[in-house]
Design a protein around this motif. Structure first.
Motif, PDB file in Angstrom:
ATOM      1  N   GLU A  50       4.353   5.993  47.182  1.00  0.00           N
ATOM      2  CA  GLU A  50       3.855   6.168  45.881  1.00  0.00           C
ATOM      3  C   GLU A  50       2.529   5.552  45.676  1.00  0.00           C
ATOM      4  N   ALA A  51       2.390   4.310  46.105  1.00  0.00           N
ATOM      5  CA  ALA A  51       1.112   3.652  45.981  1.00  0.00           C
ATOM      6  C   ALA A  51      -0.037   4.553  46.651  1.00  0.00           C
ATOM      7  N   VAL A  52       0.127   4.992  47.728  1.00  0.00           N
ATOM      8  CA  VAL A  52      -0.698   5.722  48.616  1.00  0.00           C
ATOM      9  C   VAL A  52      -1.192   7.122  47.815  1.00  0.00           C
ATOM     10  N   LEU A  53      -0.167   7.837  47.042  1.00  0.00           N
ATOM     11  CA  LEU A  53      -0.339   9.100  46.191  1.00  0.00           C
ATOM     12  C   LEU A  53      -1.181   8.640  45.080  1.00  0.00           C
ATOM     13  N   LYS A  54      -0.704   7.622  44.332  1.00  0.00           N
ATOM     14  CA  LYS A  54      -1.657   7.388  43.296  1.00  0.00           C
ATOM     15  C   LYS A  54      -3.215   6.916  43.533  1.00  0.00           C
ATOM     16  N   ASP A  55      -3.312   6.389  44.649  1.00  0.00           N
ATOM     17  CA  ASP A  55      -4.589   5.814  45.092  1.00  0.00           C
ATOM     18  C   ASP A  55      -5.409   7.067  45.697  1.00  0.00           C
ATOM     19  N   GLN A  56      -4.870   8.081  46.259  1.00  0.00           N
ATOM     20  CA  GLN A  56      -5.559   9.166  46.653  1.00  0.00           C
ATOM     21  C   GLN A  56      -5.738  10.160  45.338  1.00  0.00           C
ATOM     22  N   PHE A  57      -5.062  10.235  44.541  1.00  0.00           N
ATOM     23  CA  PHE A  57      -5.009  11.312  43.636  1.00  0.00           C
ATOM     24  C   PHE A  57      -5.005  10.896  42.193  1.00  0.00           C
ATOM     25  N   GLY A  58      -4.990   9.847  41.866  1.00  0.00           N
ATOM     26  CA  GLY A  58      -4.819   9.077  40.516  1.00  0.00           C
ATOM     27  C   GLY A  58      -4.286   9.985  39.449  1.00  0.00           C
ATOM     28  N   PRO A  59      -4.674  10.484  38.427  1.00  0.00           N
ATOM     29  CA  PRO A  59      -4.105  10.997  37.261  1.00  0.00           C
ATOM     30  C   PRO A  59      -3.581  12.427  37.745  1.00  0.00           C
ATOM     31  N   SER A  60      -3.868  13.044  38.814  1.00  0.00           N
ATOM     32  CA  SER A  60      -3.623  14.313  39.210  1.00  0.00           C
ATOM     33  C   SER A  60      -2.144  13.995  39.898  1.00  0.00           C
ATOM     34  N   ALA A  61      -1.882  13.166  40.192  1.00  0.00           N
ATOM     35  CA  ALA A  61      -0.308  12.757  40.882  1.00  0.00           C
ATOM     36  C   ALA A  61       0.617  13.164  40.063  1.00  0.00           C
ATOM     37  N   PRO A  62       1.872  13.592  40.654  1.00  0.00           N
ATOM     38  CA  PRO A  62       3.042  13.910  39.663  1.00  0.00           C
ATOM     39  C   PRO A  62       3.664  12.513  39.109  1.00  0.00           C
ATOM     40  N   ASP A  63       4.356  12.604  37.930  1.00  0.00           N
ATOM     41  CA  ASP A  63       5.372  11.677  37.369  1.00  0.00           C
ATOM     42  C   ASP A  63       6.527  11.644  38.164  1.00  0.00           C
ATOM     43  N   GLY A  64       6.711  10.561  38.925  1.00  0.00           N
ATOM     44  CA  GLY A  64       8.198  10.327  39.758  1.00  0.00           C
ATOM     45  C   GLY A  64       9.261   9.710  39.028  1.00  0.00           C
ATOM     46  N   GLU A  65       8.969   9.489  37.706  1.00  0.00           N
ATOM     47  CA  GLU A  65       9.910   8.650  37.003  1.00  0.00           C
ATOM     48  C   GLU A  65      11.418   9.471  36.876  1.00  0.00           C
ATOM     49  N   GLY A  66      12.226   8.496  37.204  1.00  0.00           N
ATOM     50  CA  GLY A  66      13.723   8.964  37.097  1.00  0.00           C
ATOM     51  C   GLY A  66      14.045   9.800  38.526  1.00  0.00           C
TER      52      GLY A  66
END
Length: 81
Positions: free
Chosen positions: A13-29
């Motif tokens: 998830e850290a790499v995902l957010k680093d690469q795509f920022g606010p375009s990344a999906p919300d994985g909550e739950g």
């Protein structure tokens, strides 16, 4: 749309957010989920034109276009040449 192949990669998830920022999906739950799909295309210009024709928002970065997850069933779409 002109797409030649698809690519699937498992990342944290850290790499995902680093690469795509606010375009990344919300994985909550959710423990696991499909975060995104990468499509290799012969023409980013043609993809951009198709997305614009359909009024689909996208983010243009060097060498890629990204449709934010919030617009694509919580899975980001990345197009690369």
């Amino acid at each position: 749309m002109v797409a030649g192949s698809a690519h699937i990669e498992i990342i944290t998830e850290a790499v995902l957010k680093d690469q795509f920022g606010p375009s990344a999906p919300d994985g909550e739950g959710r423990g696991t989920y499909m975060a995104g799909l990468t499509f290799r295309t012969v023409s980013l210009a043609k993809v951009a034109q198709a997305l614009q024709t359909e009024n689909i928002e996208f983010v243009r970065n060097p060498g890629r276009l990204v449709v934010p997850a919030r617009l694509a069933l919580n899975t980001l779409l990345e197009f690369v040449e």
